[in-house]
Design a protein around this motif. Sequence first.
Motif, PDB file in Angstrom:
ATOM      1  N   ALA A 143     -23.336  23.783 -34.154  1.00 53.58           N
ATOM      2  CA  ALA A 143     -22.915  23.910 -32.757  1.00 53.58           C
ATOM      3  C   ALA A 143     -24.137  24.220 -31.888  1.00 53.58           C
ATOM      4  CB  ALA A 143     -21.877  25.023 -32.623  1.00 53.58           C
ATOM      5  N   SER A 144     -24.419  23.374 -30.904  1.00 57.07           N
ATOM      6  CA  SER A 144     -25.588  23.634 -30.050  1.00 57.07           C
ATOM      7  C   SER A 144     -25.164  24.287 -28.742  1.00 57.07           C
ATOM      8  CB  SER A 144     -26.344  22.331 -29.767  1.00 57.07           C
ATOM      9  OG  SER A 144     -25.668  21.581 -28.780  1.00 57.07           O
ATOM     10  N   VAL A 145     -26.042  25.125 -28.221  1.00 62.76           N
ATOM     11  CA  VAL A 145     -25.778  25.795 -26.941  1.00 62.76           C
ATOM     12  C   VAL A 145     -25.572  24.756 -25.843  1.00 62.76           C
ATOM     13  CG1 VAL A 145     -26.807  27.264 -25.151  1.00 62.76           C
ATOM     14  CG2 VAL A 145     -26.961  27.940 -27.555  1.00 62.76           C
ATOM     15  N   ARG A 146     -26.354  23.682 -25.908  1.00 63.33           N
ATOM     16  CA  ARG A 146     -26.230  22.623 -24.912  1.00 63.33           C
ATOM     17  C   ARG A 146     -24.820  22.002 -24.929  1.00 63.33           C
ATOM     18  NH1 ARG A 146     -30.419  19.350 -22.706  1.00 63.33           N
ATOM     19  NH2 ARG A 146     -31.854  20.440 -24.101  1.00 63.33           N
ATOM     20  N   ALA A 147     -24.320  21.719 -26.141  1.00 60.47           N
ATOM     21  CA  ALA A 147     -22.989  21.113 -26.249  1.00 60.47           C
ATOM     22  C   ALA A 147     -21.909  22.078 -25.764  1.00 60.47           C
ATOM     23  CB  ALA A 147     -22.717  20.690 -27.693  1.00 60.47           C
ATOM     24  N   ILE A 148     -22.083  23.349 -26.069  1.00 56.85           N
ATOM     25  CA  ILE A 148     -21.107  24.350 -25.630  1.00 56.85           C
ATOM     26  C   ILE A 148     -21.123  24.447 -24.101  1.00 56.85           C
ATOM     27  CG2 ILE A 148     -20.590  26.838 -25.634  1.00 56.85           C
ATOM     28  CD1 ILE A 148     -21.653  26.793 -28.622  1.00 56.85           C
ATOM     29  N   ALA A 149     -22.327  24.461 -23.518  1.00 54.50           N
ATOM     30  CA  ALA A 149     -22.446  24.494 -22.054  1.00 54.50           C
ATOM     31  C   ALA A 149     -21.756  23.275 -21.442  1.00 54.50           C
ATOM     32  CB  ALA A 149     -23.917  24.530 -21.654  1.00 54.50           C
ATOM     33  N   ASN A 150     -21.983  22.143 -22.061  1.00 56.77           N
ATOM     34  CA  ASN A 150     -21.379  20.904 -21.585  1.00 56.77           C
ATOM     35  C   ASN A 150     -19.844  20.974 -21.631  1.00 56.77           C
ATOM     36  OD1 ASN A 150     -21.945  18.241 -20.617  1.00 56.77           O
ATOM     37  ND2 ASN A 150     -21.105  17.471 -22.565  1.00 56.77           N
ATOM     38  N   ASP A 151     -19.315  21.421 -22.768  1.00 57.03           N
ATOM     39  CA  ASP A 151     -17.854  21.565 -22.896  1.00 57.03           C
ATOM     40  C   ASP A 151     -17.291  22.516 -21.839  1.00 57.03           C
ATOM     41  OD1 ASP A 151     -18.104  19.991 -25.115  1.00 57.03           O
ATOM     42  OD2 ASP A 151     -17.620  21.550 -26.576  1.00 57.03           O
ATOM     43  N   ALA A 152     -18.054  23.588 -21.569  1.00 54.38           N
ATOM     44  CA  ALA A 152     -17.554  24.612 -20.644  1.00 54.38           C
ATOM     45  C   ALA A 152     -17.808  24.235 -19.188  1.00 54.38           C
ATOM     46  CB  ALA A 152     -18.217  25.959 -20.955  1.00 54.38           C
ATOM     47  N   GLY A 153     -18.565  23.154 -18.969  1.00 52.92           N
ATOM     48  CA  GLY A 153     -18.861  22.730 -17.602  1.00 52.92           C
ATOM     49  C   GLY A 153     -19.810  23.687 -16.885  1.00 52.92           C
ATOM     50  N   VAL A 154     -20.726  24.310 -17.631  1.00 52.32           N
ATOM     51  CA  VAL A 154     -21.695  25.213 -17.010  1.00 52.32           C
ATOM     52  C   VAL A 154     -23.104  24.792 -17.420  1.00 52.32           C
ATOM     53  CG1 VAL A 154     -20.073  27.149 -17.090  1.00 52.32           C
ATOM     54  CG2 VAL A 154     -21.781  26.901 -18.918  1.00 52.32           C
ATOM     55  N   ASP A 155     -24.093  25.388 -16.758  1.00 48.49           N
ATOM     56  CA  ASP A 155     -25.477  25.138 -17.137  1.00 48.49           C
ATOM     57  C   ASP A 155     -25.820  26.008 -18.354  1.00 48.49           C
ATOM     58  OD1 ASP A 155     -28.084  23.909 -15.629  1.00 48.49           O
ATOM     59  OD2 ASP A 155     -28.545  25.665 -16.886  1.00 48.49           O
ATOM     60  N   ALA A 156     -26.623  25.457 -19.273  1.00 47.39           N
ATOM     61  CA  ALA A 156     -26.997  26.220 -20.481  1.00 47.39           C
ATOM     62  C   ALA A 156     -27.677  27.543 -20.124  1.00 47.39           C
ATOM     63  CB  ALA A 156     -27.897  25.383 -21.378  1.00 47.39           C
ATOM     64  N   ALA A 157     -28.359  27.571 -18.961  1.00 39.58           N
ATOM     65  CA  ALA A 157     -29.029  28.804 -18.539  1.00 39.58           C
ATOM     66  C   ALA A 157     -28.028  29.945 -18.337  1.00 39.58           C
ATOM     67  CB  ALA A 157     -29.808  28.567 -17.242  1.00 39.58           C
ATOM     68  N   LEU A 158     -26.818  29.598 -17.947  1.00 44.74           N
ATOM     69  CA  LEU A 158     -25.805  30.632 -17.729  1.00 44.74           C
ATOM     70  C   LEU A 158     -25.415  31.279 -19.066  1.00 44.74           C
ATOM     71  CD1 LEU A 158     -24.112  31.921 -15.440  1.00 44.74           C
ATOM     72  CD2 LEU A 158     -22.274  30.326 -16.030  1.00 44.74           C
ATOM     73  N   ILE A 159     -25.385  30.460 -20.125  1.00 46.01           N
ATOM     74  CA  ILE A 159     -25.095  31.004 -21.469  1.00 46.01           C
ATOM     75  C   ILE A 159     -26.182  31.994 -21.866  1.00 46.01           C
ATOM     76  CG2 ILE A 159     -24.893  30.427 -23.917  1.00 46.01           C
ATOM     77  CD1 ILE A 159     -23.392  27.957 -23.195  1.00 46.01           C
ATOM     78  N   HIS A 160     -27.430  31.625 -21.604  1.00 42.43           N
ATOM     79  CA  HIS A 160     -28.526  32.544 -21.934  1.00 42.43           C
ATOM     80  C   HIS A 160     -28.459  33.796 -21.069  1.00 42.43           C
ATOM     81  CE1 HIS A 160     -30.510  30.172 -24.983  1.00 42.43           C
ATOM     82  NE2 HIS A 160     -30.216  29.097 -24.265  1.00 42.43           N
ATOM     83  N   HIS A 161     -28.038  33.628 -19.825  1.00 46.57           N
ATOM     84  CA  HIS A 161     -27.895  34.778 -18.945  1.00 46.57           C
ATOM     85  C   HIS A 161     -26.845  35.758 -19.488  1.00 46.57           C
ATOM     86  CE1 HIS A 161     -27.557  37.163 -15.296  1.00 46.57           C
ATOM     87  NE2 HIS A 161     -26.241  37.049 -15.447  1.00 46.57           N
ATOM     88  N   PHE A 162     -25.712  35.230 -19.891  1.00 48.47           N
ATOM     89  CA  PHE A 162     -24.622  36.090 -20.379  1.00 48.47           C
ATOM     90  C   PHE A 162     -24.901  36.643 -21.781  1.00 48.47           C
ATOM     91  CE2 PHE A 162     -21.206  33.812 -17.687  1.00 48.47           C
ATOM     92  CZ  PHE A 162     -21.250  34.814 -16.720  1.00 48.47           C
ATOM     93  N   PHE A 163     -25.387  35.775 -22.686  1.00 46.53           N
ATOM     94  CA  PHE A 163     -25.371  36.121 -24.117  1.00 46.53           C
ATOM     95  C   PHE A 163     -26.757  36.195 -24.749  1.00 46.53           C
ATOM     96  CE2 PHE A 163     -21.458  33.808 -22.999  1.00 46.53           C
ATOM     97  CZ  PHE A 163     -20.528  34.798 -23.262  1.00 46.53           C
ATOM     98  N   LEU A 164     -27.811  35.967 -23.952  1.00 41.36           N
ATOM     99  CA  LEU A 164     -29.205  36.057 -24.398  1.00 41.36           C
ATOM    100  C   LEU A 164     -29.647  34.941 -25.335  1.00 41.36           C
ATOM    101  CD1 LEU A 164     -29.621  39.904 -25.026  1.00 41.36           C
ATOM    102  CD2 LEU A 164     -30.145  38.607 -22.951  1.00 41.36           C
ATOM    103  N   SER A 165     -28.805  34.598 -26.330  1.00 38.87           N
ATOM    104  CA  SER A 165     -29.227  33.634 -27.346  1.00 38.87           C
ATOM    105  C   SER A 165     -27.980  33.045 -28.006  1.00 38.87           C
ATOM    106  CB  SER A 165     -30.058  34.335 -28.417  1.00 38.87           C
ATOM    107  OG  SER A 165     -29.237  35.305 -29.065  1.00 38.87           O
TER     108      SER A 165
END
Lengths: 221, 221
Positions: free
Chosen positions: B53-75
């Motif tokens: 599972a890639s962070v990019r794919a998860i961001a895509n599924d969630a309709g958000v920018d991958a940077a937001l995932i890093h902002h919330f969850f660090l890694s």
Amino acid sequence: MSAPHGAEGSGEVAEDLGGGRKRTGRRPGVTLSRHAILQAARSRFAEHGYAGASVRAIANDAGVDAALIHHFFLSKEGLFAASIHDALHPEAVVEAVLGGKGVRGTGERLVRTFLALWEGETTARQMRSILRSAASHEAAARILREFITQEVLVPIARTTGRTHPDVRASLAASQLVGLAMTRYIVEIGPLATLPQDDVVACVAPTLQRYLTGALPAPFDA
Amino acid sequence: MSAPHGAEGSGEVAEDLGGGRKRTGRRPGVTLSRHAILQAARSRFAEHGYAGASVRAIANDAGVDAALIHHFFLSKEGLFAASIHDALHPEAVVEAVLGGKGVRGTGERLVRTFLALWEGETTARQMRSILRSAASHEAAARILREFITQEVLVPIARTTGRTHPDVRASLAASQLVGLAMTRYIVEIGPLATLPQDDVVACVAPTLQRYLTGALPAPFDA
């Protein structure tokens, strides 16, 4: 599982497999090839797991044609099974646990023998590879399942003369597989770092109960 | 592990994350994004495991920018930890096992709650994915290790008031993880197909002993 050719390591074959040596009934060249294949398989499976080790690479390492692997072991699955058998010697495990020593102490001897495999110089990498492969690949899981139950734990459970050896064997498997996962793979402390004797002292009573104690309803009651 | 931003799901953030909405202290848009990310992560991790599972794919599924995932969850690791937390609700597990019910029956309630997670409609795929990922990937193993011990089993072991809660928690983990491996992953019969009640009857005494019984020397003796 049907027995692959040469699975018992007799080295006797009906066909000529090349090399043109005169047939003598027992052919050292074939035994050596089989041995070389198993050595190569053991090493490849330990390093790359079930999925990552290819029959072609194993044949290459062993200096034989891939067709010879199929001749001896039928398939990659058959080779994996033979490799586990070759690395872990289930008869020796059963003998170490039972060995005419009576029912008392069976749980303790089983845990001790199991830890020795996981911490033995020549077997540790194999054990890791087998368990990891079984967690991810159905073919490897199927082989581990048959190996654990039919070759090791059901024979041990049968020898104790108690009811439901198959239920007992699978319960024992649950504790042993879990011990391996927590101590060696997920490394959950303090279990991951306790001395062997302390682990044996904590876990042996569980194995003893599963193998020889009364089972709850609906089994024994 | 340092707590990632918003790990407790408060939806409160200090910075402006785009969208230009007026700050209100609690921002529904952020809460919704976080929720969407966790939903997507849960689904991706369940289907593809930790590595797949890639962070990019998860961001895509969630309709958000991958940077937001890093902002919330660090890694990715932080996201995996939050996703497990979100899917399994460790406080609810601890509450189901303890819940002011006294020490007696702790082992039974623990096995029952654990089986319910493995056989629950919304949690079964997660449990499988988490255990398989932990068997193959050190980062996933580390998160499972912390989750099992710190969030679930050590708190339970502490509440019983017995000695060495950390040793007890890791012993309990060994039986629970092994039960999951044999029943759901390697599928060793008959344990793989027994009714839940029979599994509980066989395995609960082991958990009860690990959590509340006397430990052998060198621990309690």
